[in-house]
Design a protein around this motif. Structure first.
Motif, PDB file in Angstrom:
ATOM      1  N   THR A  62      -9.328  -4.844  -7.932  1.00  0.00           N
ATOM      2  CA  THR A  62      -9.713  -3.966  -9.035  1.00  0.00           C
ATOM      3  C   THR A  62     -10.706  -2.918  -8.562  1.00  0.00           C
ATOM      4  O   THR A  62     -10.572  -1.730  -8.878  1.00  0.00           O
ATOM      5  CB  THR A  62     -10.312  -4.790 -10.186  1.00  0.00           C
ATOM      6  OG1 THR A  62      -9.338  -5.727 -10.631  1.00  0.00           O
ATOM      7  CG2 THR A  62     -10.736  -3.910 -11.344  1.00  0.00           C
ATOM      8  N   LYS A  63     -11.707  -3.331  -7.763  1.00  0.00           N
ATOM      9  CA  LYS A  63     -12.691  -2.373  -7.239  1.00  0.00           C
ATOM     10  C   LYS A  63     -12.022  -1.322  -6.371  1.00  0.00           C
ATOM     11  O   LYS A  63     -12.315  -0.132  -6.476  1.00  0.00           O
ATOM     12  CB  LYS A  63     -13.744  -3.106  -6.401  1.00  0.00           C
ATOM     13  CG  LYS A  63     -14.827  -3.764  -7.193  1.00  0.00           C
ATOM     14  CD  LYS A  63     -16.019  -4.044  -6.296  1.00  0.00           C
ATOM     15  CE  LYS A  63     -16.159  -5.484  -5.976  1.00  0.00           C
ATOM     16  NZ  LYS A  63     -17.286  -5.791  -5.095  1.00  0.00           N
ATOM     17  N   MET A  64     -11.112  -1.756  -5.502  1.00  0.00           N
ATOM     18  CA  MET A  64     -10.444  -0.811  -4.602  1.00  0.00           C
ATOM     19  C   MET A  64      -9.537   0.134  -5.374  1.00  0.00           C
ATOM     20  O   MET A  64      -9.452   1.314  -5.049  1.00  0.00           O
ATOM     21  CB  MET A  64      -9.664  -1.560  -3.533  1.00  0.00           C
ATOM     22  CG  MET A  64     -10.549  -2.244  -2.538  1.00  0.00           C
ATOM     23  SD  MET A  64      -9.570  -3.040  -1.286  1.00  0.00           S
ATOM     24  CE  MET A  64     -10.450  -2.516   0.155  1.00  0.00           C
ATOM     25  N   THR A  65      -8.857  -0.369  -6.390  1.00  0.00           N
ATOM     26  CA  THR A  65      -7.983   0.478  -7.204  1.00  0.00           C
ATOM     27  C   THR A  65      -8.805   1.563  -7.894  1.00  0.00           C
ATOM     28  O   THR A  65      -8.415   2.736  -7.905  1.00  0.00           O
ATOM     29  CB  THR A  65      -7.219  -0.355  -8.235  1.00  0.00           C
ATOM     30  OG1 THR A  65      -6.437  -1.335  -7.551  1.00  0.00           O
ATOM     31  CG2 THR A  65      -6.306   0.501  -9.088  1.00  0.00           C
ATOM     32  N   LYS A  66      -9.954   1.182  -8.466  1.00  0.00           N
ATOM     33  CA  LYS A  66     -10.819   2.163  -9.123  1.00  0.00           C
ATOM     34  C   LYS A  66     -11.308   3.203  -8.120  1.00  0.00           C
ATOM     35  O   LYS A  66     -11.375   4.388  -8.423  1.00  0.00           O
ATOM     36  CB  LYS A  66     -12.003   1.467  -9.781  1.00  0.00           C
ATOM     37  CG  LYS A  66     -11.636   0.728 -11.044  1.00  0.00           C
ATOM     38  CD  LYS A  66     -12.837   0.054 -11.661  1.00  0.00           C
ATOM     39  CE  LYS A  66     -12.430  -0.731 -12.893  1.00  0.00           C
ATOM     40  NZ  LYS A  66     -13.576  -1.443 -13.478  1.00  0.00           N
ATOM     41  N   THR A  67     -11.636   2.763  -6.923  1.00  0.00           N
ATOM     42  CA  THR A  67     -12.101   3.692  -5.895  1.00  0.00           C
ATOM     43  C   THR A  67     -10.996   4.659  -5.499  1.00  0.00           C
ATOM     44  O   THR A  67     -11.237   5.852  -5.331  1.00  0.00           O
ATOM     45  CB  THR A  67     -12.608   2.921  -4.669  1.00  0.00           C
ATOM     46  OG1 THR A  67     -13.680   2.065  -5.089  1.00  0.00           O
ATOM     47  CG2 THR A  67     -13.115   3.865  -3.598  1.00  0.00           C
ATOM     48  N   HIS A  77     -10.229   7.419   2.700  1.00  0.00           N
ATOM     49  CA  HIS A  77      -9.289   6.298   2.829  1.00  0.00           C
ATOM     50  C   HIS A  77      -7.921   6.705   2.292  1.00  0.00           C
ATOM     51  O   HIS A  77      -7.235   5.935   1.631  1.00  0.00           O
ATOM     52  CB  HIS A  77      -9.816   5.087   2.072  1.00  0.00           C
ATOM     53  CG  HIS A  77     -11.236   4.747   2.422  1.00  0.00           C
ATOM     54  ND1 HIS A  77     -11.569   4.144   3.602  1.00  0.00           N
ATOM     55  CD2 HIS A  77     -12.394   4.972   1.757  1.00  0.00           C
ATOM     56  CE1 HIS A  77     -12.881   3.987   3.649  1.00  0.00           C
ATOM     57  NE2 HIS A  77     -13.395   4.486   2.547  1.00  0.00           N
ATOM     58  N   ALA A  78      -7.521   7.926   2.584  1.00  0.00           N
ATOM     59  CA  ALA A  78      -6.313   8.507   2.001  1.00  0.00           C
ATOM     60  C   ALA A  78      -5.056   7.693   2.291  1.00  0.00           C
ATOM     61  O   ALA A  78      -4.236   7.475   1.403  1.00  0.00           O
ATOM     62  CB  ALA A  78      -6.135   9.942   2.480  1.00  0.00           C
ATOM     63  N   ASN A  83      -0.858   4.046   0.187  1.00  0.00           N
ATOM     64  CA  ASN A  83      -0.093   2.799   0.163  1.00  0.00           C
ATOM     65  C   ASN A  83      -0.326   2.049  -1.149  1.00  0.00           C
ATOM     66  O   ASN A  83       0.600   1.482  -1.720  1.00  0.00           O
ATOM     67  CB  ASN A  83      -0.465   1.904   1.339  1.00  0.00           C
ATOM     68  CG  ASN A  83       0.209   2.314   2.619  1.00  0.00           C
ATOM     69  OD1 ASN A  83       1.041   3.200   2.641  1.00  0.00           O
ATOM     70  ND2 ASN A  83      -0.164   1.673   3.704  1.00  0.00           N
ATOM     71  N   LEU A  84      -1.548   2.065  -1.612  1.00  0.00           N
ATOM     72  CA  LEU A  84      -1.865   1.411  -2.878  1.00  0.00           C
ATOM     73  C   LEU A  84      -1.121   2.078  -4.030  1.00  0.00           C
ATOM     74  O   LEU A  84      -0.560   1.397  -4.893  1.00  0.00           O
ATOM     75  CB  LEU A  84      -3.364   1.426  -3.122  1.00  0.00           C
ATOM     76  CG  LEU A  84      -3.838   0.785  -4.409  1.00  0.00           C
ATOM     77  CD1 LEU A  84      -3.389  -0.660  -4.494  1.00  0.00           C
ATOM     78  CD2 LEU A  84      -5.348   0.881  -4.510  1.00  0.00           C
ATOM     79  N   GLN A  85      -1.096   3.398  -4.032  1.00  0.00           N
ATOM     80  CA  GLN A  85      -0.356   4.117  -5.069  1.00  0.00           C
ATOM     81  C   GLN A  85       1.129   3.819  -4.997  1.00  0.00           C
ATOM     82  O   GLN A  85       1.816   3.750  -6.009  1.00  0.00           O
ATOM     83  CB  GLN A  85      -0.625   5.618  -4.968  1.00  0.00           C
ATOM     84  CG  GLN A  85      -2.061   6.012  -5.251  1.00  0.00           C
ATOM     85  CD  GLN A  85      -2.532   5.599  -6.620  1.00  0.00           C
ATOM     86  OE1 GLN A  85      -1.797   5.634  -7.599  1.00  0.00           O
ATOM     87  NE2 GLN A  85      -3.779   5.169  -6.705  1.00  0.00           N
ATOM     88  N   ALA A  86       1.661   3.631  -3.775  1.00  0.00           N
ATOM     89  CA  ALA A  86       3.069   3.288  -3.625  1.00  0.00           C
ATOM     90  C   ALA A  86       3.377   1.931  -4.230  1.00  0.00           C
ATOM     91  O   ALA A  86       4.502   1.675  -4.676  1.00  0.00           O
ATOM     92  CB  ALA A  86       3.455   3.293  -2.145  1.00  0.00           C
ATOM     93  N   LEU A  87       2.364   1.070  -4.272  1.00  0.00           N
ATOM     94  CA  LEU A  87       2.538  -0.232  -4.938  1.00  0.00           C
ATOM     95  C   LEU A  87       2.368  -0.092  -6.451  1.00  0.00           C
ATOM     96  O   LEU A  87       2.402  -1.078  -7.163  1.00  0.00           O
ATOM     97  CB  LEU A  87       1.501  -1.248  -4.416  1.00  0.00           C
ATOM     98  CG  LEU A  87       1.694  -1.739  -2.995  1.00  0.00           C
ATOM     99  CD1 LEU A  87       0.515  -2.625  -2.592  1.00  0.00           C
ATOM    100  CD2 LEU A  87       2.986  -2.503  -2.862  1.00  0.00           C
TER     101      LEU A  87
END
Length: 91
Positions: A62-67, A77-78, A83-87
């Motif tokens: 959750t913290k990483m998603t908000k960041t 950390h583009a 990769n997170l957005q692709a998930l």
């Protein structure tokens, strides 16, 4: 007088600790699990990235998603955030 100084010192330490932990990318020991090398320059393939992501505690995800949703914080950390957005920004 001593009590006032003690309270101010405690408040200052609390604020500094909060600011230091504002970037979850610098706090997490799990971050290297997303990279293939010790220098954290090359991301793992998406299947391995996904496995590492869901192995993390939900609180950290959750913290990483908000960041990653904050343009200023996500810029350094583009590749990770992409990769997170692709998930689907999965939590």
């Amino acid at each position: 007088m001593g009590t006032k100084i003690g309270c101010l010192a405690a408040a200052a330490i609390g604020l500094l600790a909060q600011q230091a932990s504002a970037d979850p990318f610098s706090d997490l020991a799990a971050l290297p699990t997303f990279y293939t090398d010790a220098a954290m320059k090359t991301m793992k393939p998406m299947a391995e990235f996904r496995k590492a992501w869901f192995a993390m505690p939900k609180r950290d995800r959750t913290k990483m998603t908000k960041t990653c949703n904050d343009p200023a914080m996500s810029k350094p950390h583009a590749e990770f955030c992409a990769n997170l957005q692709a998930l689907g920004g999965a939590n």
